[in-house]
Write an enzyme that holds these catalytic residues in place. Structure first.
Site, short mmCIF file in Angstrom:
data_model
loop_
_atom_site.label_atom_id
_atom_site.label_comp_id
_atom_site.label_asym_id
_atom_site.label_seq_id
_atom_site.Cartn_x
_atom_site.Cartn_y
_atom_site.Cartn_z
CG ASP A 197 -2.06 -1.02 1.03
OD1 ASP A 197 -2.55 -1.18 -0.09
OD2 ASP A 197 -2.43 -1.67 2.02
CG ASP A 232 -7.35 -3.91 -4.01
OD1 ASP A 232 -7.65 -4.91 -4.67
OD2 ASP A 232 -7.91 -3.61 -2.95
#
Ligand code: GLY
Length: 393
Positions: A117, A177
């Site tokens: 992330d 993602d």
């Protein structure tokens, strides 16, 4: 720069009509106009107290409790990004002053290699800062973040590893993602002249292209790889209804991710996939008339299922970029429809609620029953980005 009211007016004109058709039930009683509602909400971002451990992530709409996270949370870069984008939309220096303070909190995440992330955390804060101010210190954070992210790349698999948890279930999970984190890599190569980051991003995108999509061009959420052979072990999900369902935000990440990868590479295979997944999404029979999807397009509870404004906003922003490359009007019209829908009293968070969020009705993680049908920060981020992209068109 144009002021916020004018932008709201231009982009929100059709929202009232759309609101009437929406299946959303939580009509606000707020008497303010849609434009004033959004302006009121923008100003509330400035009132939120600056604190490195309290980055706003979402809000429990029943208790009005704000979920606050430290910088290690994947959503930590969005609030700073929202402030930078509001500065670009309004020219109001108060947004910039706050943006600088919040951005600084994400700096240490450029060293954190515990998840993929880094792209969300570092690029949505420092990447947005760099669009406003050409500072070497911002560039250095982006390049450091890219260096750290590359440590999670395995050449045998040809992908960046997404998560380190659930090791008893997965060997090497890669989620759709993860495409979003590639923008940090592409940009770091441009800033540094080092092709390593860009090459890593291209390999990751190619592996995703090969394994993550179904025949109908919808995508799986999680692909688990065997790190020894590099082969696919399992095609599965964590945040979707089930392995074969269509998690709405995942489809949006895919369209956004491959459109963005095309921006940096001009690889036709990438834009072809972005278009195919966008068309699949836009034509889905379970999509409500206002274009704001249910959290999973195969949830058997539809139409009595939660919406996900965040998925709509990621998709809208992606479709504006896709329109820019293809000049196909259906992408522009669909993005406009979603943007008009959310700019209504059905979706804008009631102005009586004092919180640093713009929209209600996003869904974070339905299988975990976490953040269901409530304000979530990244819906706002991609809405503001979509406004800026539409303006740039
Ligand atoms: N992991 C990002 C998301 O929940 O969409």
């Amino acid at each position: 720069m144009k002021n916020v009211s004018f932008i709201s007016l231009v982009l929100g004109f059709a929202s009232l009509a759309t609101a009437c058709k929406s299946g959303i039930n939580s009509q606000t009683k707020n008497p303010l106009s849609v434009n004033n509602l959004l302006d009121t909400r923008y100003k509330m971002l400035l009132d939120y107290p600056v604190d490195s451990m309290s980055m706003p992530r979402s809000m429990n709409i029943k208790t009005n409790e704000i979920r606050k996270v430290p910088s290690k949370d994947w959503t930590s870069g969005f609030f700073a990004g929202n402030l930078w984008q509001l500065y670009r939309l309004t020219g109001d220096s108060k947004f910039k002053e706050q943006a600088e303070k919040w951005t600084a909190f994400s700096r240490k995440e450029s060293y954190n290699k515990n998840s993929h992330d880094i792209g969300f955390k570092v690029f949505c804060s420092f990447g947005e800062a760099l669009k406003v101010e050409n500072k070497k210190e911002y560039e250095a954070v982006i390049i450091k973040g890219a260096e750290t992210l590359c440590k999670r790349f395995d050449p045998k698999v040809g992908s960046i590893r997404s998560w380190d948890f659930n090791k008893e279930i997965w060997d090497y999970p890669v989620i759709i993602d993860n495409m979003m984190n590639l923008e940090l890599l592409f940009e770091a190569s441009k800033l540094s002249g080092n092709p390593k980051y860009r090459n890593t991003a291209i390999q990751h995108a190619n592996t995703t292209l090969k394994n993550q999509f179904r025949e109908d061009n919808s995508c799986y959420h999680v692909i688990d790889y065997d790190p020894v052979s590099g082969k696919v072990r399992k095609k599965t999900t964590l945040q979707g209804y089930n392995d074969d369902s269509v998690w709405a935000r995942g489809q949006a990440w895919a369209v956004y991710g491959f459109t963005m990868a095309y921006r940096y590479t001009k690889d036709e295979a990438f834009i072809k996939q972005a278009e195919a997944t966008a068309l699949f999404f836009m034509a889905n029979k379970n999509l409500p008339e206002d274009g704001i999807p249910y959290w999973d397009l195969k949830d058997p509870s539809i139409p009595n299922s939660a919406r996900d404004v965040s998925a709509a906003m990621v998709m809208a922003s992606a479709l504006y970029e896709l329109y820019g490359y293809t000049k196909k009007d259906n992408y522009l019209a669909f993005a406009d429809k979603m943007m008009n829908s959310v700019q209504s009293k059905n979706y804008i968070l009631d102005s009586n609620i004092k919180a640093p969020f713009l929209f209600d009705h996003s869904t974070g993680n339905w299988p975990k029953q976490d953040e269901i049908d409530e304000p979530i920060i990244y819906a706002d981020y991609y809405f503001l980005e979509a406004l800026l992209r539409k303006k740039a068109l």
